[in-house]
Design a protein around this motif. Structure first.
Motif, PDB file in Angstrom:
ATOM      1  N   LEU A 187     -42.247 -20.740 -30.694  1.00 32.17           N
ATOM      2  CA  LEU A 187     -41.528 -21.076 -29.467  1.00 32.17           C
ATOM      3  C   LEU A 187     -41.527 -22.577 -29.236  1.00 32.17           C
ATOM      4  CD1 LEU A 187     -40.191 -19.327 -27.411  1.00 32.17           C
ATOM      5  CD2 LEU A 187     -42.236 -19.390 -26.032  1.00 32.17           C
ATOM      6  N   ARG A 188     -42.679 -23.173 -29.457  1.00 31.61           N
ATOM      7  CA  ARG A 188     -42.810 -24.602 -29.236  1.00 31.61           C
ATOM      8  C   ARG A 188     -41.912 -25.383 -30.185  1.00 31.61           C
ATOM      9  NH1 ARG A 188     -46.279 -29.477 -29.678  1.00 31.61           N
ATOM     10  NH2 ARG A 188     -44.780 -30.491 -31.023  1.00 31.61           N
ATOM     11  N   LEU A 189     -41.854 -24.930 -31.447  1.00 25.17           N
ATOM     12  CA  LEU A 189     -40.988 -25.624 -32.390  1.00 25.17           C
ATOM     13  C   LEU A 189     -39.546 -25.606 -31.894  1.00 25.17           C
ATOM     14  CD1 LEU A 189     -42.313 -24.583 -35.895  1.00 25.17           C
ATOM     15  CD2 LEU A 189     -42.441 -26.796 -34.810  1.00 25.17           C
ATOM     16  N   HIS A 190     -39.155 -24.515 -31.239  1.00 32.83           N
ATOM     17  CA  HIS A 190     -37.785 -24.459 -30.738  1.00 32.83           C
ATOM     18  C   HIS A 190     -37.605 -25.315 -29.498  1.00 32.83           C
ATOM     19  CE1 HIS A 190     -37.508 -21.043 -33.468  1.00 32.83           C
ATOM     20  NE2 HIS A 190     -36.223 -21.309 -33.473  1.00 32.83           N
ATOM     21  N   TYR A 191     -38.543 -25.183 -28.559  1.00 27.66           N
ATOM     22  CA  TYR A 191     -38.383 -25.900 -27.299  1.00 27.66           C
ATOM     23  C   TYR A 191     -38.530 -27.413 -27.474  1.00 27.66           C
ATOM     24  CZ  TYR A 191     -38.702 -21.565 -24.605  1.00 27.66           C
ATOM     25  OH  TYR A 191     -38.476 -20.328 -24.072  1.00 27.66           O
ATOM     26  N   VAL A 192     -39.580 -27.827 -28.169  1.00 26.03           N
ATOM     27  CA  VAL A 192     -39.891 -29.260 -28.224  1.00 26.03           C
ATOM     28  C   VAL A 192     -39.143 -29.954 -29.355  1.00 26.03           C
ATOM     29  CG1 VAL A 192     -41.733 -30.958 -28.367  1.00 26.03           C
ATOM     30  CG2 VAL A 192     -42.151 -28.774 -27.258  1.00 26.03           C
ATOM     31  N   GLU A 193     -39.093 -29.316 -30.520  1.00 21.13           N
ATOM     32  CA  GLU A 193     -38.488 -30.006 -31.658  1.00 21.13           C
ATOM     33  C   GLU A 193     -36.967 -29.782 -31.748  1.00 21.13           C
ATOM     34  OE1 GLU A 193     -41.950 -31.469 -32.168  1.00 21.13           O
ATOM     35  OE2 GLU A 193     -41.979 -29.298 -32.265  1.00 21.13           O
ATOM     36  N   PHE A 194     -36.552 -28.559 -31.462  1.00 28.14           N
ATOM     37  CA  PHE A 194     -35.157 -28.195 -31.704  1.00 28.14           C
ATOM     38  C   PHE A 194     -34.284 -28.494 -30.475  1.00 28.14           C
ATOM     39  CE2 PHE A 194     -32.085 -24.467 -32.287  1.00 28.14           C
ATOM     40  CZ  PHE A 194     -31.327 -25.117 -33.226  1.00 28.14           C
ATOM     41  N   PHE A 195     -34.689 -27.978 -29.319  1.00 27.13           N
ATOM     42  CA  PHE A 195     -33.865 -28.095 -28.124  1.00 27.13           C
ATOM     43  C   PHE A 195     -33.677 -29.535 -27.661  1.00 27.13           C
ATOM     44  CE2 PHE A 195     -34.138 -23.637 -26.022  1.00 27.13           C
ATOM     45  CZ  PHE A 195     -33.535 -23.111 -27.132  1.00 27.13           C
ATOM     46  N   THR A 196     -34.703 -30.381 -27.865  1.00 25.15           N
ATOM     47  CA  THR A 196     -34.584 -31.756 -27.372  1.00 25.15           C
ATOM     48  C   THR A 196     -33.457 -32.509 -28.066  1.00 25.15           C
ATOM     49  OG1 THR A 196     -36.322 -32.312 -28.922  1.00 25.15           O
ATOM     50  CG2 THR A 196     -36.954 -32.101 -26.613  1.00 25.15           C
ATOM     51  N   LYS A 197     -32.973 -31.974 -29.200  1.00 25.17           N
ATOM     52  CA  LYS A 197     -31.922 -32.674 -29.931  1.00 25.17           C
ATOM     53  C   LYS A 197     -30.530 -32.417 -29.350  1.00 25.17           C
ATOM     54  CE  LYS A 197     -34.909 -34.227 -32.729  1.00 25.17           C
ATOM     55  NZ  LYS A 197     -35.906 -33.901 -31.693  1.00 25.17           N
ATOM     56  N   PHE A 198     -30.393 -31.336 -28.590  1.00 25.19           N
ATOM     57  CA  PHE A 198     -29.037 -31.047 -28.122  1.00 25.19           C
ATOM     58  C   PHE A 198     -28.963 -30.354 -26.782  1.00 25.19           C
ATOM     59  CE2 PHE A 198     -28.834 -26.451 -28.763  1.00 25.19           C
ATOM     60  CZ  PHE A 198     -29.946 -26.251 -29.556  1.00 25.19           C
ATOM     61  N   TYR A 199     -30.037 -29.695 -26.381  1.00 21.36           N
ATOM     62  CA  TYR A 199     -29.915 -28.739 -25.291  1.00 21.36           C
ATOM     63  C   TYR A 199     -30.106 -29.400 -23.940  1.00 21.36           C
ATOM     64  CZ  TYR A 199     -30.176 -24.019 -23.385  1.00 21.36           C
ATOM     65  OH  TYR A 199     -29.908 -22.855 -22.714  1.00 21.36           O
ATOM     66  N   GLU A 200     -29.189 -29.148 -23.017  1.00 20.45           N
ATOM     67  CA  GLU A 200     -29.360 -29.693 -21.680  1.00 20.45           C
ATOM     68  C   GLU A 200     -29.739 -28.611 -20.675  1.00 20.45           C
ATOM     69  OE1 GLU A 200     -26.273 -32.144 -20.115  1.00 20.45           O
ATOM     70  OE2 GLU A 200     -26.081 -33.189 -22.021  1.00 20.45           O
ATOM     71  N   GLY A 201     -29.082 -27.487 -20.752  1.00 18.07           N
ATOM     72  CA  GLY A 201     -29.370 -26.402 -19.815  1.00 18.07           C
ATOM     73  C   GLY A 201     -28.811 -26.690 -18.438  1.00 18.07           C
ATOM     74  N   GLY A 202     -29.126 -25.830 -17.514  1.00 15.97           N
ATOM     75  CA  GLY A 202     -28.626 -26.013 -16.152  1.00 15.97           C
ATOM     76  C   GLY A 202     -27.718 -24.898 -15.709  1.00 15.97           C
ATOM     77  N   GLY A 203     -27.566 -23.882 -16.563  1.00 20.96           N
ATOM     78  CA  GLY A 203     -26.818 -22.703 -16.139  1.00 20.96           C
ATOM     79  C   GLY A 203     -27.724 -21.786 -15.336  1.00 20.96           C
ATOM     80  N   ILE A 204     -27.132 -20.790 -14.692  1.00 19.28           N
ATOM     81  CA  ILE A 204     -27.949 -19.801 -13.998  1.00 19.28           C
ATOM     82  C   ILE A 204     -27.582 -18.414 -14.498  1.00 19.28           C
ATOM     83  CG2 ILE A 204     -28.518 -21.001 -11.871  1.00 19.28           C
ATOM     84  CD1 ILE A 204     -26.015 -19.868 -10.635  1.00 19.28           C
ATOM     85  N   LYS A 205     -28.445 -17.458 -14.178  1.00 18.16           N
ATOM     86  CA  LYS A 205     -28.209 -16.103 -14.643  1.00 18.16           C
ATOM     87  C   LYS A 205     -27.084 -15.468 -13.831  1.00 18.16           C
ATOM     88  CE  LYS A 205     -30.795 -12.103 -16.099  1.00 18.16           C
ATOM     89  NZ  LYS A 205     -32.066 -11.437 -16.146  1.00 18.16           N
ATOM     90  N   TYR A 206     -26.236 -14.716 -14.524  1.00 12.76           N
ATOM     91  CA  TYR A 206     -25.116 -14.047 -13.868  1.00 12.76           C
ATOM     92  C   TYR A 206     -25.625 -12.762 -13.225  1.00 12.76           C
ATOM     93  CZ  TYR A 206     -20.622 -11.553 -13.642  1.00 12.76           C
ATOM     94  OH  TYR A 206     -19.515 -10.839 -13.246  1.00 12.76           O
ATOM     95  N   LYS A 207     -25.613 -12.761 -11.875  1.00  8.77           N
ATOM     96  CA  LYS A 207     -26.113 -11.574 -11.168  1.00  8.77           C
ATOM     97  C   LYS A 207     -24.998 -11.046 -10.286  1.00  8.77           C
ATOM     98  CE  LYS A 207     -30.900 -12.836 -10.560  1.00  8.77           C
ATOM     99  NZ  LYS A 207     -31.365 -13.892  -9.684  1.00  8.77           N
ATOM    100  N   PRO A 208     -24.186 -10.139 -10.815  1.00 13.54           N
ATOM    101  CA  PRO A 208     -23.051  -9.670 -10.024  1.00 13.54           C
ATOM    102  C   PRO A 208     -23.518  -8.865  -8.817  1.00 13.54           C
ATOM    103  CG  PRO A 208     -22.999  -8.793 -12.253  1.00 13.54           C
ATOM    104  CD  PRO A 208     -24.273  -9.503 -12.115  1.00 13.54           C
ATOM    105  N   PHE A 209     -22.801  -9.016  -7.734  1.00 16.02           N
ATOM    106  CA  PHE A 209     -23.078  -8.271  -6.510  1.00 16.02           C
ATOM    107  C   PHE A 209     -22.861  -6.788  -6.779  1.00 16.02           C
ATOM    108  CE2 PHE A 209     -21.198  -6.777  -2.362  1.00 16.02           C
ATOM    109  CZ  PHE A 209     -22.402  -6.759  -1.685  1.00 16.02           C
ATOM    110  N   GLY A 210     -23.879  -5.986  -6.457  1.00 17.33           N
ATOM    111  CA  GLY A 210     -23.726  -4.546  -6.657  1.00 17.33           C
ATOM    112  C   GLY A 210     -24.606  -4.006  -7.773  1.00 17.33           C
ATOM    113  N   ILE A 211     -25.255  -4.894  -8.528  1.00 20.75           N
ATOM    114  CA  ILE A 211     -26.142  -4.397  -9.591  1.00 20.75           C
ATOM    115  C   ILE A 211     -27.592  -4.633  -9.190  1.00 20.75           C
ATOM    116  CG2 ILE A 211     -26.933  -4.768 -11.930  1.00 20.75           C
ATOM    117  CD1 ILE A 211     -24.108  -5.102 -12.777  1.00 20.75           C
TER     118      ILE A 211
END
Lengths: 544, 79
Positions: free
Chosen positions: A520-544
């Motif tokens: 997990l760390r290899l992905h978060y620290v080594e891999f994601f820092t090269k491209f990943y920004e994030g900032g989306g949220i989870k899609y929670k439709p009304f009614g589920i």
């Protein structure tokens, strides 16, 4: 790879008299992700809930307490139940059920406490010796003799209570389901903006559902309602709904733990699906451990059915398959050299094991670093595409391309030792180009970052190191048992087996956790820092 | 003089594992207690805390690598 659902931001404006009907429709469609209303002023204020929520909440609370006390879950109840409208009658029934169950459990508790007292009196021993009056002793005797009767009565009560619960559970579940959705609908206006005569809903829906929603609303309410797409800024968090094939699904969890991707960003779930189990397998790499984890996660899947557990167990399942595969390459079965024990020396012309992790740690280290180079390059490529999409080609080359060239130049320079001198000159040229690009792009500060990327790549050495320590522990356990304990014979054989079992259970638990976290760390620290920004949220439709 | 070199190499490899091990433990101790503190406020930080806690493990992994290289690559050349 950007296969995720496209979202569009909408506003829905309508007159207040159709608010209830609109909520019904939105609730049944289950597509809108409502943005909660925040800023109040004189004209716009927060909506009021429809009707008395508190009665419903109270009912729901008592139902949920029964459900959790007796561990009633939808997957345990086989009977199909039909929906009924909430009425006074139903309400009375719920309270009645609650009271009966309460009565039964109180009775059972009383009997249990009496039984406990009886046991205590019995544990004192012969009472006659203490010098208590004869009358008293005889009454105590009758009390003691009633024990079996009381026990019978308690069992009978328990049986009765269980049958009541069994009978009512489907009905309670149905009611819980109904009530919670009803409350959600009633409270929906608390998330809306309202004026004196109108209400406004802001939210996100999948782009391809827009027309459908519009048609439904128009058909039902005509001109009293209006649905529009509105513009949104880049900074706004957009809900993400993944559309991954089932095998990839569990790996969404790893994004959820970090951050959801932005809409225009490359969604790395598919890449993680390939690399995460690979890293895990390289680190753990043992046929026995892999089999244990595989069957354990299959078994746990039948016990734990929540979404989160399903995902974790899914990830472990895939990872354990890689673990078994690498176990064959390393020739390890619970730390034993399986091929040596079986007397197999080669398969298809390959010397077995292909890589012994203790002896051949140098080749594995080189392999780990090569994997690191590839993984970081993949991350940078994703970064290049992201920057190119959000800015332009020039920015992409300066920000990400320079690093890609830098890594290639180092590869060329390093390989010149083995191949030819031309590579050295070629590599040096590339190095110079990348350094110039770096200085242009990020200034001289950028040069310091070179150390950062080097340590990123070297960090993949852990693929070798974690594996080495895991094998080390396994071999120590095995040699303690086979070299020291077993030769003593007799009772020590038993002790030897218990050391083996306990030791390997401990090592497996340690291995699951360590391999998981480091992958997990290899992905978060080594891999994601090269491209990943994030900032989306989870899609929670009304009614589920 | 070759023997002095051997001693130095062996001692360095020992030191690199011990010292980096201590360093990683020290760092993880601080991160771990901070993570637990954060978790009491917000329970869903558990997974993030867990990942953060293993980050300094890189130190000891580098230490182990250096020690292995010293023992199996550098040492044979001196003997």
């Amino acid at each position: 790879m950007s296969s995720n659902e496209r979202m569009t931001k909408i506003t829905l404006v309508g007159t207040k008299d159709i608010m209830k009907g609109t909520i019904e429709i939105l609730h049944s469609l289950k597509i809108i992700h409502i943005i909660d209303f925040k800023e109040q002023d004189e004209t716009f204020e927060i909506g009021k809930s429809l009707g008395e929520v508190s009665i419903f909440s109270e009912l729901l609370l008592s139902i949920r307490s029964i459900l959790s006390k007796f561990d009633i879950r939808p997957d345990k109840v086989k009977t199909i139940y039909i929906k009924r409208e909430v009425s006074r009658e139903l309400e009375k029934e719920v309270y009645e059920t609650e009271n009966t169950i309460k009565m039964y459990s109180e009775k059972i508790e009383k009997i249990s406490s009496i039984l406990k007292e009886i046991d205590r009196i019995k544990s004192i021993g012969e009472i006659t010796e203490i010098g208590i009056e004869k009358k008293l002793i005889s009454s105590i005797d009758t009390l003691l003799s009633s024990k079996s009767r009381l026990e019978k009565q308690r069992d009978k009560l328990r049986e009765e209570m269980d049958s009541i619960i069994k009978e009512k559970s489907a009905y309670l579940l149905q009611y819980e389901d109904f009530l919670s959705s009803e409350i959600e609908k009633m409270e929906a206006p608390l998330r809306f903006t309202t004026t004196k005569n109108t209400f406004i809903v802001e939210g996100w829906i999948p782009e391809n559902k827009f027309q459908e929603l519009k048609n439904i609303l128009k058909k039902k309410f005509g001109d009293r309602v209006n649905l529009d797409k509105i513009k949104y800024s880049d900074e706004e968090p957009v809900p993400v709904e993944f559309k991954h094939p089932t095998p990839v699904k569990p790996f969404e969890l790893l994004l959820e733990l970090f951050e959801y991707p932005k809409t225009r960003e490359i969604d790395p779930t598919f890449a993680i699906f390939i690399t995460f189990p690979l890293f895990y397998g390289i680190m753990l790499g043992d046929i026995g451990y892999g089999l244990v984890i595989f069957f354990a996660s299959l078994f746990m899947k039948t016990k734990f059915k929540t979404e989160g557990w399903k995902m974790i167990l899914g990830i472990l399942e895939y990872s354990s398959l890689y673990t078994i595969a690498f176990g064959f390459i390393d020739g390890e079965f619970f730390g034993f050299d399986i091929f040596a024990l079986l007397g197999i020396e080669e398969i298809f012309g390959f010397k077995m094991p292909i890589l012994n992790r203790i002896v051949d740690f140098m080749p594995i280290m080189v392999l780990s670093i090569s994997i690191g180079v590839l993984h970081v390059l993949l991350g940078l490529t994703f970064g290049f595409i992201n920057v190119y999409r959000s800015h332009n080609l020039k920015e992409a080359i300066l920000k990400k391309g320079a690093w890609i060239i830098l890594i290639f130049s180092i590869i060329f320079i390093a390989s010149s030792v083995y191949i030819s001198n031309i590579f050295l000159y070629f590599g040096s040229g590339l190095l110079l180009i990348s350094l110039i690009l770096l200085v242009v792009g990020e200034g001289f500060i950028g040069l310091i970052e070179i150390f950062g990327i080097m340590s990123n790549i070297l960090s993949y050495v852990r693929l070798m190191a974690i594996g080495l320590s895991s094998v080390g522990i396994a071999i120590v356990i095995n040699s303690i048992v086979t070299d020291i304990v077993f030769p003593k014979g007799g009772i020590f054989v038993l002790l030897g087996y218990s050391i083996l079992i306990l030791g390997h259970i401990g090592n497996i638990l340690l291995g699951i956790l360590a391999s998981f976290l480091h992958a997990l760390r290899l992905h978060y620290v080594e891999f994601f820092t090269k491209f990943y920004e994030g900032g989306g949220i989870k899609y929670k439709p009304f009614g589920i | 003089m070759a023997e002095l070199g051997v001693i130095v190499v062996v001692l360095s490899s020992v030191a690199s594992v011990i010292l980096t091990g201590l360093a990683a433990a020290w760092a993880e101790k601080h991160i771990g207690s901070a993570a637990i503190g954060a978790m009491t406020e917000k329970e869903e930080l558990f997974s993030k805390g867990l990942v953060l806690t293993v980050i300094p493990e890189t130190i000891v992994i580098f230490g182990l690598t250096v020690s292995l290289v010293l023992l199996f690559v550098v040492l044979p050349q001196l003997l």
